[in-house]
Design an enzyme around this catalytic site. Structure first.
Site, short mmCIF file in Angstrom:
data_model
loop_
_atom_site.label_atom_id
_atom_site.label_comp_id
_atom_site.label_asym_id
_atom_site.label_seq_id
_atom_site.Cartn_x
_atom_site.Cartn_y
_atom_site.Cartn_z
CB SER A 1 -0.97 0.03 1.19
OG SER A 1 -2.02 -0.83 0.96
CB SER A 2 3.89 2.38 -1.73
OG SER A 2 3.57 1.93 -3.03
CG ASP B 1 -5.01 -1.22 0.20
OD1 ASP B 1 -5.24 -2.23 0.88
OD2 ASP B 1 -4.75 -1.25 -1.01
C1 GLA Z 1 -5.41 -4.08 -3.24
C2 GLA Z 1 -6.59 -3.14 -3.18
C3 GLA Z 1 -7.45 -3.42 -1.94
C4 GLA Z 1 -7.81 -4.89 -1.83
C5 GLA Z 1 -6.58 -5.77 -2.02
C6 GLA Z 1 -6.90 -7.24 -2.07
O1 GLA Z 1 -4.54 -3.83 -2.18
O2 GLA Z 1 -6.16 -1.80 -3.14
O3 GLA Z 1 -8.61 -2.60 -1.96
O4 GLA Z 1 -8.83 -5.23 -2.73
O5 GLA Z 1 -5.87 -5.43 -3.19
O6 GLA Z 1 -7.37 -7.67 -0.85
#
Ligand code: GLA
Length: 343
Positions: A111-112, A156
């Site tokens: 999640s950068s 995220d």
């Molecule tokens: C990415 C998306 C999230 C989620 C994940 C899988 O990180 O940004 O919203 O759907 O994939 O769990």
């Protein structure tokens, strides 16, 4: 009246790893992400012009954009989307000189992107009292969906806007209600980069999402997590597989909350293993090299291991008894010299 912003504003936002509850944040599920110690720090300074100038020590290119310019497929989009939202909300006025410093690996499933958008929104609203972090997370999701064009769920953004290291955020993605649960002292959570690159915006995320939404529609439920397994099995084979993943993952993450609350490491680990198998076989978002690493992680003593984030490469997450973690890592790395421990 919104008070004027001081000339310089700052914010720091962590990356996240998801322990379980994968690909269900747009399917009505509950997810269990945890903040990392790696973070994105962002500083912005008003420049009295109609230009946003974005710099980062992590990327060689410096970019200047008109304050209203659309997304350009560039890393700075995540900052500029945040600035445009903040100007529209009246939090800040005019162009900004922005510096971004990040220790969150890019393209690793940590999640950068969400951390960058949320950091921009937090910095731009740092002078305002009563800005609810849930509202920041919701705005950040809209920016990713509408400005960047990635149809992600809310996991995220919530994880990085609210999460703290050492705790798990048990998040109901329907209404953003959440519980913060500490990680038991005898648990070690290892986040390992496989060395396999991936990109979220390359169309595969969108395709899986559309299959899930088509399955929900065919089953006539608002969220795929609400469907029954028996009904899902009657769908055409591809949709049946996708639905099976989502429905069982929704059940696993609820069971994982119970295991986490009671400190039941083996139970939590088994759920992680089942999650990986489901992501591999039913959602088909793993890759064979990663399957091998995950299998070896378990063989060498992890209670559970699974690919994390959107998949197709990037990181896997493992649960190990804390006092075994160092030896476990030494033997896993001996088998896979290309892997790197992030946390
Ligand atoms: C990415 C998306 C999230 C989620 C994940 C899988 O990180 O940004 O919203 O759907 O994939 O769990």
């Amino acid at each position: 009246m919104i008070p004027p912003a001081p000339p310089t504003q700052r914010a720091t936002t962590p990356g996240r790893v998801n322990l379980i509850g994968e690909w269900i944040d747009f399917n009505g599920g509950t997810v269990l992400p945890m903040a990392l110690s790696q973070s994105v720090s962002l500083e912005m300074r008003a420049n009295q012009q109609n230009q946003d100038r974005v710099r980062s020590a992590q990327f060689p290119d410096q970019v200047d954009f008109d304050t209203r310019a659309p997304a350009a497929g560039h890393w700075s989009d995540y900052v500029r989307g945040g600035l445009q939202h903040a100007r529209a909300a009246g939090w800040i006025t005019g162009g900004q000189d922005v510096t971004v410093e990040s220790t969150v690996p890019v393209g690793a499933g940590l999640s950068s992107s969400a951390a960058t958008v949320v950091a921009a929104l937090k910095a731009a609203s740092a002078h305002l009292a009563n800005i609810d972090p849930v509202e920041i997370a919701r705005a950040a999701k809209r920016i990713e969906n509408d400005f960047i064009g990635v149809p992600c769920g809310i996991m995220d953004q919530m994880a990085v806007a609210i999460g703290t290291t050492g705790t798990v955020l048990a998040l109901d993605t329907r209404d953003c209600t959440h519980e913060v649960i500490p990680v038991p002292g005898d648990w070690a959570i290892a986040v390992v980069h496989s060395g396999i690159g991936r990109a979220l915006a390359d169309g595969r995320y969108k395709a899986r999402r559309e299959e899930c939404l088509a399955a929900a529609e065919a089953l006539n439920v608002p969220y795929l997590c609400d469907a029954g397994l028996a009904a899902a099995e009657a769908l055409p084979p591809l949709l049946a597989k996708r639905a099976r993943h989502v429905i069982t993952e929704g059940q696993r993450s609820l069971q994982a909350i119970i295991a986490l609350r009671s400190g039941d490491r083996p139970a939590f680990g088994q759920l992680m293993n089942a999650s990986h198998a489901s992501l591999r076989d039913d959602l088909e978002v793993s890759v064979p090299e990663m399957d091998e690493m995950v299998r070896d992680a378990g063989e060498l003593g992890a209670d559970g291991a699974r690919i994390t984030g959107a998949g197709f490469g990037g990181c896997f997450v493992c649960l190990i008894e804390a006092r075994q973690a160092a030896d476990w890592w030494t033997s896993l790395q001996a088998r896979h010299p290309g892997i790197r421990r992030i946390a």
